[in-house]
Design a protein around this motif. Structure first.
Motif, short mmCIF file in Angstrom:
data_model
loop_
_atom_site.label_atom_id
_atom_site.label_comp_id
_atom_site.label_asym_id
_atom_site.label_seq_id
_atom_site.Cartn_x
_atom_site.Cartn_y
_atom_site.Cartn_z
N MET A 174 55.61 51.56 63.72
CA MET A 174 54.30 51.99 63.74
C MET A 174 53.26 51.26 63.57
N THR A 175 52.18 51.03 64.35
CA THR A 175 51.14 49.92 64.02
C THR A 175 49.85 50.69 64.17
N LEU A 176 49.07 50.63 62.86
CA LEU A 176 47.74 51.46 62.79
C LEU A 176 46.66 50.12 62.65
N GLN A 177 45.84 50.50 63.56
CA GLN A 177 44.54 49.57 63.66
C GLN A 177 43.46 50.35 63.30
N HIS A 178 42.56 49.77 62.32
CA HIS A 178 41.51 50.65 61.69
C HIS A 178 40.17 49.62 62.05
N VAL A 179 39.27 49.87 62.74
CA VAL A 179 38.30 49.05 63.16
C VAL A 179 37.06 49.86 62.83
N PRO A 183 63.49 58.89 64.05
CA PRO A 183 63.06 58.60 65.64
C PRO A 183 61.66 58.84 65.72
N ARG A 184 61.26 58.35 66.98
CA ARG A 184 59.76 58.22 67.27
C ARG A 184 58.99 59.81 67.39
N GLU A 185 60.08 60.81 68.01
CA GLU A 185 59.50 62.13 68.03
C GLU A 185 59.18 62.56 66.82
N LEU A 186 59.84 62.24 65.53
CA LEU A 186 59.37 62.90 64.45
C LEU A 186 58.20 62.24 63.76
N VAL A 187 57.92 60.81 64.16
CA VAL A 187 56.76 60.22 63.46
C VAL A 187 55.66 60.74 64.31
N TRP A 188 55.72 60.80 65.53
CA TRP A 188 54.64 61.41 66.34
C TRP A 188 54.31 62.79 66.04
N GLN A 189 55.31 63.81 65.74
CA GLN A 189 55.23 64.94 65.17
C GLN A 189 54.33 65.06 63.85
N ALA A 190 54.59 63.95 63.08
CA ALA A 190 54.17 64.24 61.46
C ALA A 190 52.58 63.78 61.69
N TRP A 191 52.18 63.02 62.84
CA TRP A 191 50.69 62.90 63.09
C TRP A 191 49.98 63.84 63.78
N THR A 192 50.68 64.55 64.61
CA THR A 192 49.94 65.71 65.48
C THR A 192 50.21 67.00 65.15
N GLU A 230 26.48 52.54 51.05
CA GLU A 230 25.92 52.59 52.26
C GLU A 230 26.47 51.93 53.29
N ASP A 231 27.49 50.99 52.90
CA ASP A 231 27.93 49.98 53.84
C ASP A 231 29.06 50.50 54.65
N PHE A 232 29.44 51.81 54.40
CA PHE A 232 30.50 52.57 55.26
C PHE A 232 30.00 52.91 56.57
N PRO A 233 30.56 52.35 57.76
CA PRO A 233 30.00 52.44 59.05
C PRO A 233 30.10 54.21 59.09
N PHE A 234 29.25 54.68 60.15
CA PHE A 234 29.19 55.94 60.47
C PHE A 234 30.36 56.45 61.08
N GLU A 235 30.88 55.60 62.38
CA GLU A 235 32.15 56.04 63.10
C GLU A 235 32.99 54.97 63.17
N MET A 236 34.14 55.30 62.86
CA MET A 236 35.13 53.86 62.92
C MET A 236 36.30 54.56 64.06
N ARG A 237 37.17 53.71 64.40
CA ARG A 237 38.16 53.93 65.39
C ARG A 237 39.48 53.46 64.94
N VAL A 238 40.50 54.62 65.14
CA VAL A 238 41.75 54.17 64.67
C VAL A 238 42.59 54.40 66.01
N THR A 239 43.59 53.39 66.02
CA THR A 239 44.56 53.29 66.93
C THR A 239 45.99 53.42 66.56
N ILE A 240 46.79 54.11 66.84
CA ILE A 240 48.31 54.25 66.56
C ILE A 240 49.11 53.98 67.45
N THR A 241 50.25 53.03 67.29
CA THR A 241 50.96 52.76 68.30
C THR A 241 52.49 52.91 67.83
N PHE A 242 53.34 53.60 68.72
CA PHE A 242 54.77 53.92 68.10
C PHE A 242 55.74 53.31 69.20
N GLU A 243 56.61 52.63 68.45
CA GLU A 243 57.68 51.99 69.20
C GLU A 243 59.24 52.15 68.88
#
Lengths: 166, 129
Positions: A135-140, A26-35, A114-127
């Motif tokens: 779970m969809t993870l986007q790493h930009v 269930p979504r609650e468990l996946v959310w807890q695993a992240w947080t 040196e090609d690694f960016p300094f700051e990246m952004r991660v977006t995770i959505t839970f459905e």
């Protein structure tokens, strides 16, 4: 094994990584695993890595500091700020390499290019999908100003190009 | 490569026409005229795209003034591909472990639940006698 294990860059029009997985939980468990730091340390990091430290201040503007340890004993610290926290739905945070005190360092600190960016952004959505969690993870890894770029056909061309370079 | 030049590479790659040009160059060196053929675009417009790609280090162009064939510079593209690959591995393997963790967690919960149910039944049975 998860039911669906696909790594795809379906709709994005910019260079980014999108990974979708369905977990039989269930979504609650996946959310807890992240947080919940106590749970995060149980899975954070590639195969055979461990995660000795996870500190999470779960609120918009709050900071996290994680450490993962390679089988050879090398520690990799990462830090960032939570940008969006929508319980059970959405988590957005920045992602940078750090030292043990949580100071941002360039990836070269860990012997990476040196090609690694300094700051990246991660977006995770839970459905919810029939009691399972999609779970969809986007790493930009782009500077803020560039993440709004639009366009089409990025992926096919890029996949083809990457394939041709192997 | 600094993160700035990586950004330049990403910016160059963000345009569909430029990506299509790169895809065409996989099959080998090509002239501007040939590259322009599939697009409804003037030669100067295509040349502009080529300039962006060249500045981003994604292509190299010949010296001959008339022909100036373009070819792929694989190195830069490979750096972008490597960068994505690094994170793909990180996440894929982390999520394998997350999957295992969630299974274990639920198995434990089930076991606890079963034990509690058993205890309840036990209590009920005891009361009976």
């Amino acid at each position: 094994m998860s039911e669906q294990r696909s790594t795809s860059e379906s709709q994005p029009a910019k260079p980014e990584l999108v990974i979708t997985r369905i977990f039989d939980a269930p979504r609650e468990l996946v959310w807890q695993a992240w947080t919940d730091p106590e749970q995060l340390v149980k899975w954070w990091g590639p195969k055979n890595f461990t995660a000795p430290v996870a500190k999470i201040d779960l609120r918009v503007g709050g900071k996290y500091l994680n450490c993962m340890r390679s089988p050879e004993g090398q520690d990799y610290w990462t830090t960032g700020i939570y940008r969006e926290v929508v319980p059970l739905e959405r988590l957005v945070y920045t992602d940078s390499f750090a030292d043990a005190d949580g100071n941002v360092v360039p990836a070269s600190h860990y012997g990476m290019g040196e090609d690694f960016p300094f700051e990246m952004r991660v977006t995770i959505t839970f459905e919810d999908v029939d009691g399972k969690t999609k779970m969809t993870l986007q790493h930009v890894g782009l500077p803020e100003s560039m993440s709004d770029m639009t366009g089409t056909g990025w992926n096919e061309s890029f996949d083809k190009l990457a394939e041709s370079l192997k | 490569m600094s993160s700035d030049s990586l950004s330049a590479t990403f910016a160059a790659l963000a345009d569909p026409t430029r990506r299509a040009i790169l895809a065409r160059l996989i099959s080998g060196e090509t002239s501007v005229t040939k590259l322009a053929e599939p697009f409804r675009m003037s030669l100067p417009a295509i040349s502009k795209h080529l300039k962006v790609l060249e500045r981003a280090g994604l292509i190299a162009r010949g010296r001959e003034a008339q022909w100036r064939p373009s070819r792929l510079e694989a190195g830069r593209l490979k750096e972008v591909a490597d960068w994505l690959e690094h994170y793909r591995r990180f996440w894929d393997e982390s999520f394998d472990r997350l999957d295992a963790h969630l299974r274990e967690l639920q198995a434990q919960q089930k076991q606890r639940h079963r034990k509690q149910t058993r205890e309840k039944i036990h209590v009920r049975t005891k009361k009976h006698f």
